[in-house]
Design an enzyme around this catalytic site. Structure first.
Site, PDB file in Angstrom:
ATOM      1  NE  ARG A  62      -1.942  -1.140  11.551  1.00 37.00           N
ATOM      2  CZ  ARG A  62      -2.543  -0.293  12.545  1.00 37.00           C
ATOM      3  NH1 ARG A  62      -3.476  -0.689  13.409  1.00 37.00           N
ATOM      4  NH2 ARG A  62      -1.886   0.764  12.883  1.00 37.00           N
ATOM      5  CE  LYS A 105       3.071 -14.856  -6.162  1.00 41.85           C
ATOM      6  NZ  LYS A 105       3.916 -15.029  -7.418  1.00 41.85           N
ATOM      7  CE  LYS A 156      -1.961 -19.351  -7.883  1.00 43.92           C
ATOM      8  NZ  LYS A 156      -2.057 -17.964  -8.510  1.00 43.92           N
ATOM      9  CD  GLU A 180       7.286 -16.429  -6.274  1.00 47.67           C
ATOM     10  OE1 GLU A 180       5.770 -16.401  -6.643  1.00 47.67           O
ATOM     11  OE2 GLU A 180       7.924 -15.993  -7.020  1.00 47.67           O
ATOM     12  NE  ARG A 206       2.070 -18.103  -5.336  1.00 50.66           N
ATOM     13  CZ  ARG A 206       0.948 -17.719  -4.665  1.00 50.66           C
ATOM     14  NH1 ARG A 206       0.854 -17.739  -3.412  1.00 50.66           N
ATOM     15  NH2 ARG A 206      -0.060 -16.874  -5.474  1.00 50.66           N
ATOM     16  CG  ASN A 231       6.136 -15.772 -11.605  1.00 51.99           C
ATOM     17  OD1 ASN A 231       5.639 -14.901 -12.272  1.00 51.99           O
ATOM     18  ND2 ASN A 231       5.986 -15.981 -10.302  1.00 51.99           N
ATOM     19  CG  HIS A 245       5.701  -9.830 -15.157  1.00 50.68           C
ATOM     20  ND1 HIS A 245       5.957 -10.307 -14.045  1.00 50.68           N
ATOM     21  CD2 HIS A 245       4.401 -10.002 -15.404  1.00 50.68           C
ATOM     22  CE1 HIS A 245       4.838 -10.879 -13.309  1.00 50.68           C
ATOM     23  NE2 HIS A 245       4.117 -10.974 -14.284  1.00 50.68           N
ATOM     24  CG  HIS A 295      -1.157 -11.439 -17.416  1.00 52.17           C
ATOM     25  ND1 HIS A 295       0.258 -10.890 -16.681  1.00 52.17           N
ATOM     26  CD2 HIS A 295      -1.149 -12.521 -16.767  1.00 52.17           C
ATOM     27  CE1 HIS A 295       0.734 -11.950 -16.051  1.00 52.17           C
ATOM     28  NE2 HIS A 295      -0.071 -12.615 -16.028  1.00 52.17           N
TER      29      HIS A 295
END
Ligand code: NAD
Ligand code: GLY
Length: 359
Positions: A119, A141, A225, A235, A239, A243, A250, A263
């Protein structure tokens, strides 16, 4: 060495940028760590394994080495499970610390493993690609890909520190430098028009990894950033501007098959499309969209979108974390250095895509 601070509800931590950080990793291993587990891949391990092992030996703590296969197509449940297998086989406890040594693929997977193992255990980001240094190692992320969508399974989980050594970029293939520059120039487009101007003026120095230029670019990128993430870790709003171009990107990555386009290459092309959409939807000066296209080309990324089939484009773009209901939301630029998130009807995007994709 340059230090920046990331301040989030999920944890505060430093980003250290400077030559020699790889040799100083022992400094950021917490004193109470019971063991250190380095998660890396075959490529990075061969290049920097001995140096990192030597640096971490200075901690005097048990060191475990988890070496994974290389490639975007390895960012899967199966690979993630290999990390858990290794951590459990070594009987690592909650005070073990993971070290992500590699590019964004390793950083995202190691971070996700750290979020889940028992956890949550602590981890440190040691990004070795330009893309990971300017973007993926900062902000917490973490994720793996799903065949139906990029980065769709993951967690927000902040590292204890980000250790950036520009010296490791010397072994990066040129294509990977171009991909990293795509995320670098993104910051100029969304948040700092002067940085965009600077990138235009210094594009050759950046591609050649001129130390002064690349160090400044990494610092400015991390600074922007860190500011954005510190205001909106999860986000809920702001945030999303990070993107920019990613809704298209994507779709390219999952549509072509992970790893076909890098990417950063997909982001470069996605930003060209998003800039064009910004002209149509929120009044971006067409000359600015032209500058964006030219800079993406100048860093060595593709500007021509692949033909995935028009319907497939929309099917893929709808599987996006920004989508609300069935409405695809895009990050758009009302002007250079300023970004906004906006739903755009497919009827407006369709002609743009039809015109831009290869016949
Ligand atoms: P990558 O991790 O696949 O690395 C690119 C290639 O470079 C790999 O083959 C790798 O082995 C190799 N490599 C790494 N360091 C090297 C070095 N110093 N010298 C030589 N080769 C080296 O790709 P990437 O571009 O670093 O990261 C892309 C990933 O990052 C994507 O999965 C993307 O979704 C993710 N990402 C995440 C975030 C985030 O906020 N978490 C942000 C942007 C991108
Ligand atoms: N790269 C997008 C983000 O970190 O939010």
């Amino acid at each position: 060495m340059h230090t920046l601070d990331v301040l989030t509800p999920g944890g505060n931590y430093p980003i250290h940028i400077g030559r020699g950080r790889l040799d100083s990793l022992a400094q950021v291993i917490p004193a109470d760590a019971t063991a250190v587990a380095v998660v890396t891949n075959v490529t990075v391990s061969a290049l920097y394994g001995p140096q990192v092992r030597a640096a971490l030996a200075a901690t005097g703590k048990p060191l475990h080495w988890i070496e994974l296969a290389d490639g975007e197509d390895t960012k899967t449940w199966q690979t993630l499970n290999q990390i858990f297998d290794a951590l459990l086989a070594a009987a690592l406890d909650r005070k073990a610390v993971l070290v992500a040594l590699g590019g964004g693929v390793i950083g995202d997977m190691c971070g996700f493993a750290a979020a889940c193992y028992m956890r949550g255990v602590r981890f440190i980001q040691v990004p070795t690609t330009l893309l990971a240094q300017v973007d993926s190692s900062v902000g917490g992320k973490t994720a793996i890909n799903h065949p139906l969508g990029k980065n769709m399974i993951g967690a927000f989980y902040q590292p204890q520190a980000v250790e950036i050594d520009p010296a490791v970029l010397a072994t990066l293939p040129a294509r990977e430098i171009s991909a990293g520059l795509a995320e670098t120039i993104k910051y100029g487009m969304i948040a700092d028009a002067r940085f965009f101007d600077w990138c235009e003026a210094n594009v050759q120095a950046l591609r050649q990894l001129d130390e002064t230029a690349i160090t400044y670019a990494v610092q400015r990128s991390c600074q922007i950033k860190a500011q954005v993430v510190s205001q909106d870790e999860r986000e809920t709003g702001l945030r999303a501007i990070l993107n920019f171009g990613h809704t298209f990107a994507h779709a390219i990555e999952s549509g072509l098959g992970y790893g076909q386009w890098l990417h950063g290459e997909a982001v470069g092309c996605g930003m060209v499309l998003a800039a064009q959409l910004s002209v149509q939807v929120c009044g971006l000066d067409p000359a600015v969209a032209g500058r964006i296209r030219d800079l993406v080309a100048a860093i060595g990324c593709p500007v021509q979108a692949p033909d995935l089939g028009l319907e497939r484009w929309f099917e893929l773009m709808r599987v996006d974390k920004k989508t609300e209901g069935s409405h695809i939301r895009y990050v758009l630029l009302p002007q250079l250095g300023q970004a906004t998130l906006q739903a755009v009807d497919d009827t407006l995007v369709r002609p743009l895509l039809a015109q831009k994709i290869k016949a």
